[in-house]
Each structure stands twice: as structure tokens, then as C-alpha cells.
Design a protein around this motif. Structure first.
Motif, PDB file in Angstrom:
ATOM      1  N   LYS A 200      91.994  98.928  -2.288  1.00 33.63           N
ATOM      2  CA  LYS A 200      93.219  98.064  -2.638  1.00 33.63           C
ATOM      3  C   LYS A 200      94.147  98.116  -1.732  1.00 33.63           C
ATOM      4  CE  LYS A 200      96.928  95.572  -5.787  1.00 33.63           C
ATOM      5  NZ  LYS A 200      97.200  95.322  -7.080  1.00 33.63           N
ATOM      6  N   GLY A 201      94.888  97.057  -0.960  1.00 29.64           N
ATOM      7  CA  GLY A 201      95.658  97.020   0.721  1.00 29.64           C
ATOM      8  C   GLY A 201      95.082  97.891   1.517  1.00 29.64           C
ATOM      9  N   SER A 202      93.251  97.458   1.423  1.00 28.75           N
ATOM     10  CA  SER A 202      93.215  98.325   2.636  1.00 28.75           C
ATOM     11  C   SER A 202      91.536  97.181   3.527  1.00 28.75           C
ATOM     12  CB  SER A 202      92.675  99.261   2.859  1.00 28.75           C
ATOM     13  OG  SER A 202      92.667 100.727   2.049  1.00 28.75           O
ATOM     14  N   SER A 203      91.656  97.400   4.150  1.00 30.67           N
ATOM     15  CA  SER A 203      90.274  96.174   5.103  1.00 30.67           C
ATOM     16  C   SER A 203      89.688  97.329   5.377  1.00 30.67           C
ATOM     17  CB  SER A 203      90.424  95.206   5.507  1.00 30.67           C
ATOM     18  OG  SER A 203      91.349  94.795   4.831  1.00 30.67           O
ATOM     19  N   GLN A 204      88.515  96.874   6.055  1.00 32.08           N
ATOM     20  CA  GLN A 204      87.376  97.268   7.404  1.00 32.08           C
ATOM     21  C   GLN A 204      87.119  95.708   8.512  1.00 32.08           C
ATOM     22  OE1 GLN A 204      83.766  99.939   5.978  1.00 32.08           O
ATOM     23  NE2 GLN A 204      83.230  98.070   5.140  1.00 32.08           N
ATOM     24  N   VAL A 205      87.589  96.856   9.692  1.00 31.01           N
ATOM     25  CA  VAL A 205      86.985  96.380  10.930  1.00 31.01           C
ATOM     26  C   VAL A 205      85.917  96.019  11.585  1.00 31.01           C
ATOM     27  CG1 VAL A 205      89.745  94.618  10.984  1.00 31.01           C
ATOM     28  CG2 VAL A 205      88.973  97.038  12.037  1.00 31.01           C
ATOM     29  N   ALA A 206      84.966  95.585  12.292  1.00 29.86           N
ATOM     30  CA  ALA A 206      84.561  95.993  13.112  1.00 29.86           C
ATOM     31  C   ALA A 206      84.827  95.256  14.832  1.00 29.86           C
ATOM     32  CB  ALA A 206      82.860  95.429  13.298  1.00 29.86           C
ATOM     33  N   LEU A 207      84.544  96.804  15.397  1.00 31.02           N
ATOM     34  CA  LEU A 207      84.843  96.557  16.910  1.00 31.02           C
ATOM     35  C   LEU A 207      83.735  96.886  18.217  1.00 31.02           C
ATOM     36  CD1 LEU A 207      88.196  98.433  16.601  1.00 31.02           C
ATOM     37  CD2 LEU A 207      88.253  96.225  16.146  1.00 31.02           C
ATOM     38  N   ALA A 208      83.529  95.610  18.779  1.00 34.14           N
ATOM     39  CA  ALA A 208      82.467  95.990  19.753  1.00 34.14           C
ATOM     40  C   ALA A 208      83.167  96.968  20.742  1.00 34.14           C
ATOM     41  CB  ALA A 208      81.991  94.652  20.186  1.00 34.14           C
ATOM     42  N   VAL A 209      82.829  98.598  21.008  1.00 31.82           N
ATOM     43  CA  VAL A 209      83.604  99.414  21.644  1.00 31.82           C
ATOM     44  C   VAL A 209      82.445  99.591  22.527  1.00 31.82           C
ATOM     45  CG1 VAL A 209      84.114 101.788  22.600  1.00 31.82           C
ATOM     46  CG2 VAL A 209      84.943 100.466  19.719  1.00 31.82           C
ATOM     47  N   GLU A 210      83.276  99.544  24.214  1.00 32.99           N
ATOM     48  CA  GLU A 210      82.261  99.697  25.530  1.00 32.99           C
ATOM     49  C   GLU A 210      82.553 101.268  25.909  1.00 32.99           C
ATOM     50  OE1 GLU A 210      80.435  97.317  27.125  1.00 32.99           O
ATOM     51  OE2 GLU A 210      81.792  95.685  26.122  1.00 32.99           O
ATOM     52  N   PRO A 211      81.131 101.823  26.579  1.00 34.68           N
ATOM     53  CA  PRO A 211      80.921 102.547  27.325  1.00 34.68           C
ATOM     54  C   PRO A 211      82.011 104.100  27.728  1.00 34.68           C
ATOM     55  CG  PRO A 211      78.705 101.377  27.589  1.00 34.68           C
ATOM     56  CD  PRO A 211      80.010 100.163  26.896  1.00 34.68           C
ATOM     57  N   GLY A 212      82.494 104.560  27.180  1.00 34.37           N
ATOM     58  CA  GLY A 212      84.030 105.422  27.570  1.00 34.37           C
ATOM     59  C   GLY A 212      85.304 104.850  27.031  1.00 34.37           C
ATOM     60  N   GLY A 213      85.188 104.373  26.069  1.00 33.18           N
ATOM     61  CA  GLY A 213      86.261 103.042  24.968  1.00 33.18           C
ATOM     62  C   GLY A 213      86.071 104.537  24.189  1.00 33.18           C
ATOM     63  N   ALA A 214      85.418 105.823  23.591  1.00 31.60           N
ATOM     64  CA  ALA A 214      85.460 106.085  22.396  1.00 31.60           C
ATOM     65  C   ALA A 214      85.146 107.542  22.702  1.00 31.60           C
ATOM     66  CB  ALA A 214      85.020 105.901  21.602  1.00 31.60           C
ATOM     67  N   PRO A 215      85.198 108.254  22.224  1.00 28.61           N
ATOM     68  CA  PRO A 215      84.227 109.893  21.932  1.00 28.61           C
ATOM     69  C   PRO A 215      82.771 109.621  22.021  1.00 28.61           C
ATOM     70  CG  PRO A 215      86.561 110.246  21.228  1.00 28.61           C
ATOM     71  CD  PRO A 215      85.932 108.791  21.216  1.00 28.61           C
ATOM     72  N   PRO A 216      82.396 109.984  22.368  1.00 26.83           N
ATOM     73  CA  PRO A 216      80.460 110.206  21.661  1.00 26.83           C
ATOM     74  C   PRO A 216      79.673 110.650  21.382  1.00 26.83           C
ATOM     75  CG  PRO A 216      80.573 112.235  23.708  1.00 26.83           C
ATOM     76  CD  PRO A 216      82.451 111.466  23.760  1.00 26.83           C
ATOM     77  N   ASP A 217      80.364 111.723  20.712  1.00 26.47           N
ATOM     78  CA  ASP A 217      80.403 112.285  19.039  1.00 26.47           C
ATOM     79  C   ASP A 217      81.435 111.686  17.699  1.00 26.47           C
ATOM     80  OD1 ASP A 217      83.194 113.757  20.220  1.00 26.47           O
ATOM     81  OD2 ASP A 217      82.196 115.628  19.401  1.00 26.47           O
ATOM     82  N   LEU A 218      81.930 110.336  18.793  1.00 22.15           N
ATOM     83  CA  LEU A 218      82.836 110.343  17.546  1.00 22.15           C
ATOM     84  C   LEU A 218      82.003 109.933  15.726  1.00 22.15           C
ATOM     85  CD1 LEU A 218      85.410 108.482  16.317  1.00 22.15           C
ATOM     86  CD2 LEU A 218      84.187 106.194  17.308  1.00 22.15           C
ATOM     87  N   ALA A 219      82.572 110.032  15.281  1.00 21.15           N
ATOM     88  CA  ALA A 219      81.677 110.013  13.676  1.00 21.15           C
ATOM     89  C   ALA A 219      82.740 109.445  12.340  1.00 21.15           C
ATOM     90  CB  ALA A 219      81.387 111.726  13.402  1.00 21.15           C
ATOM     91  N   ARG A 220      81.652 109.419  11.182  1.00 20.93           N
ATOM     92  CA  ARG A 220      82.579 108.665  10.322  1.00 20.93           C
ATOM     93  C   ARG A 220      83.016 109.325   9.481  1.00 20.93           C
ATOM     94  NH1 ARG A 220      78.230 106.929   5.739  1.00 20.93           N
ATOM     95  NH2 ARG A 220      79.691 106.436   4.650  1.00 20.93           N
ATOM     96  N   GLY A 221      85.114 109.492   9.134  1.00 15.19           N
ATOM     97  CA  GLY A 221      85.708 109.770   8.330  1.00 15.19           C
ATOM     98  C   GLY A 221      86.909 110.593   9.660  1.00 15.19           C
ATOM     99  N   GLU A 222      86.926 110.445  10.478  1.00 14.29           N
ATOM    100  CA  GLU A 222      87.818 110.276  11.591  1.00 14.29           C
ATOM    101  C   GLU A 222      88.828 110.012  11.652  1.00 14.29           C
ATOM    102  OE1 GLU A 222      86.355 112.818  15.272  1.00 14.29           O
ATOM    103  OE2 GLU A 222      85.117 111.710  14.940  1.00 14.29           O
ATOM    104  N   ARG A 223      90.162 110.265  11.561  1.00 15.71           N
ATOM    105  CA  ARG A 223      91.435 109.688  11.712  1.00 15.71           C
ATOM    106  C   ARG A 223      91.777 109.300  13.081  1.00 15.71           C
ATOM    107  NH1 ARG A 223      96.842 110.946  11.390  1.00 15.71           N
ATOM    108  NH2 ARG A 223      98.100 109.676  11.116  1.00 15.71           N
ATOM    109  N   VAL A 224      91.803 107.746  13.367  1.00 15.38           N
ATOM    110  CA  VAL A 224      91.427 106.907  14.631  1.00 15.38           C
ATOM    111  C   VAL A 224      92.661 106.250  14.849  1.00 15.38           C
ATOM    112  CG1 VAL A 224      88.702 107.493  15.067  1.00 15.38           C
ATOM    113  CG2 VAL A 224      89.632 105.795  13.953  1.00 15.38           C
TER     114      VAL A 224
END
Length: 204
Positions: free
Chosen positions: A106-130
Motif C-alpha cells: 500500500k502506498g507504492s506502485s511499480q513503473v517500467a522504464l525503457a532505459v537506453e544503453p548507457g542509461g544504467a549500470p550494466p550490472d544493475l540488479a533487483r533490490g538495488e536502491r536507485v
């Protein structure tokens, strides 16, 4: 038989009895310490709301524990929906599945973003605070006439990272954010993902 001989035989039998009792006790302790049960572990990731299928779980032997689903209860969890993101390799707990999804909280929602190459760390993983930010092409601002307002970052927790469908394509990053900021996060142009220190909201 003399009294002295009877006393000696009594000591012998007492010693034999002590050895037997010690051996039995050692066997029982060894069995208790080494006791292992078959429980269910996730064989692959299952998203929130996904129906648990036979191939999604497998049996492993672990030291007796509570709070996990034993192999004998396999039939009671198959066909039920994942209430939280289930990660491959983790033990399955009874509260993680149910008749309906209990995620996002409750109070939270999920969003999906299309991130282009270089827009996020290559080793980005679930559970990381961003922090979710607009990319350079988005100019980092929203224009209202001649006035520009800087777009502030949206802080969230990564709940999924999907590989590009084609070489050089965008990755789909799903994040859990506060519902009040979900629309702002979804409207970010050319979104960037920056990993923050591991503090604050815990991963789901």
C-alpha cells in the motif's frame, strides 16, 4: 562365589551399561544434529502475480527449519499466485504465495522504464536502491512558457531488469516507487538509473 568376586562382576556390568548408554546417547545426538528435511526452493524467478508451476520449484535437503514449505506440501502451493517477487535459489515461504498478489504494498506502485544503453549500470540488479532521472535528451526540465522547472529525481527500488530484445536496444527496468511519484517517474524522457547507497526502503 565370594563377596569380592561378586563386587568385581558388579563393577564390570556397571561399566558395560555405561558404555551402552553413552553409545545410544551419542547416536541420538548425532541423528538430531544431522537431521535434514526436504523443502522447496525456487528453480527460477517468478514475477508478482505469476502462477506457481511445477517447473518453478525443486526440492533440496536442508537442516530442519520452520517458515519454509516442505516437499510434502508441494501440492498446496502449486497453482497459487506469487504475492511478492520470487527469486531463483531462495527457499519458498508459505506467505509468499496466495490466492491474489499482495504486491506492491500500500502506498507504492511499480513503473517500467525503457532505459537506453548507457542509461544504467550494466550490472544493475533487483533490490538495488536507485534514483530515476531524465536523460540529457530530455533536457532535465519541463517547459511552461518561458519558465523551466527542473525535474527532480524519483527514488525507488529495482524489482526487475529485462534484457534488450535486440542488440543495442533498451533494457526494461521495473522499479517500486511511491504512488505519488509514479506518474512523474513514468513520464521521464530518456530515463537514467543511478544506484544509491544501500539504505532507506528495503527491497521487496
Amino acid at each position: 562365589m565370594t563377596g569380592g568376586r561378586r563386587r568385581r562382576l558388579g563393577w564390570v556390568w556397571a561399566g558395560v551399561g555405561a558404555v551402552v548408554v553413552s553409545a545410544v546417547g551419542f547416536t541420538l545426538v548425532a541423528q538430531a544434529v544431522g537431521e535434514r528435511d526436504q523443502v522447496l526452493v525456487l528453480a527460477r524467478d517468478v514475477p508478482v502475480g505469476g502462477v506457481l508451476k511445477p517447473g518453478d520449484v525443486r526440492a533440496v535437503e536442508v537442516a530442519a527449519d520452520t517458515g519454509v514449505v516442505p516437499l510434502a506440501d508441494r501440492g498446496t502451493v502449486l497453482g497459487r499466485r506469487a504475492r511478492v517477487p520470487l527469486v531463483a535459489g531462495s527457499l519458498l515461504a508459505p506467505g509468499q504465495v496466495g490466492s491474489r498478489a499482495g504486491f506492491p504494498p500500500k502506498g507504492s506502485s511499480q513503473v517500467a522504464l525503457a532505459v537506453e544503453p548507457g542509461g544504467a549500470p550494466p550490472d544493475l540488479a533487483r533490490g538495488e536502491r536507485v534514483a530515476l532521472l531524465p536523460g540529457p535528451a530530455g533536457a532535465g526540465a519541463v517547459t511552461h512558457g518561458s519558465e523551466e522547472k527542473a525535474v527532480s529525481a524519483v527514488v525507488g527500488t529495482v524489482t526487475g531488469v529485462r534484457a534488450p530484445e535486440s542488440a543495442g536496444g533498451p533494457r526494461v527496468v521495473t522499479a517500486l516507487v511511491e504512488t505519488a511519484a509514479a506518474r512523474r517517474a513514468a513520464q521521464l524522457e530518456h530515463p537514467r538509473v543511478v544506484v544509491l547507497p544501500a539504505e532507506g526502503r528495503e527491497a521487496p
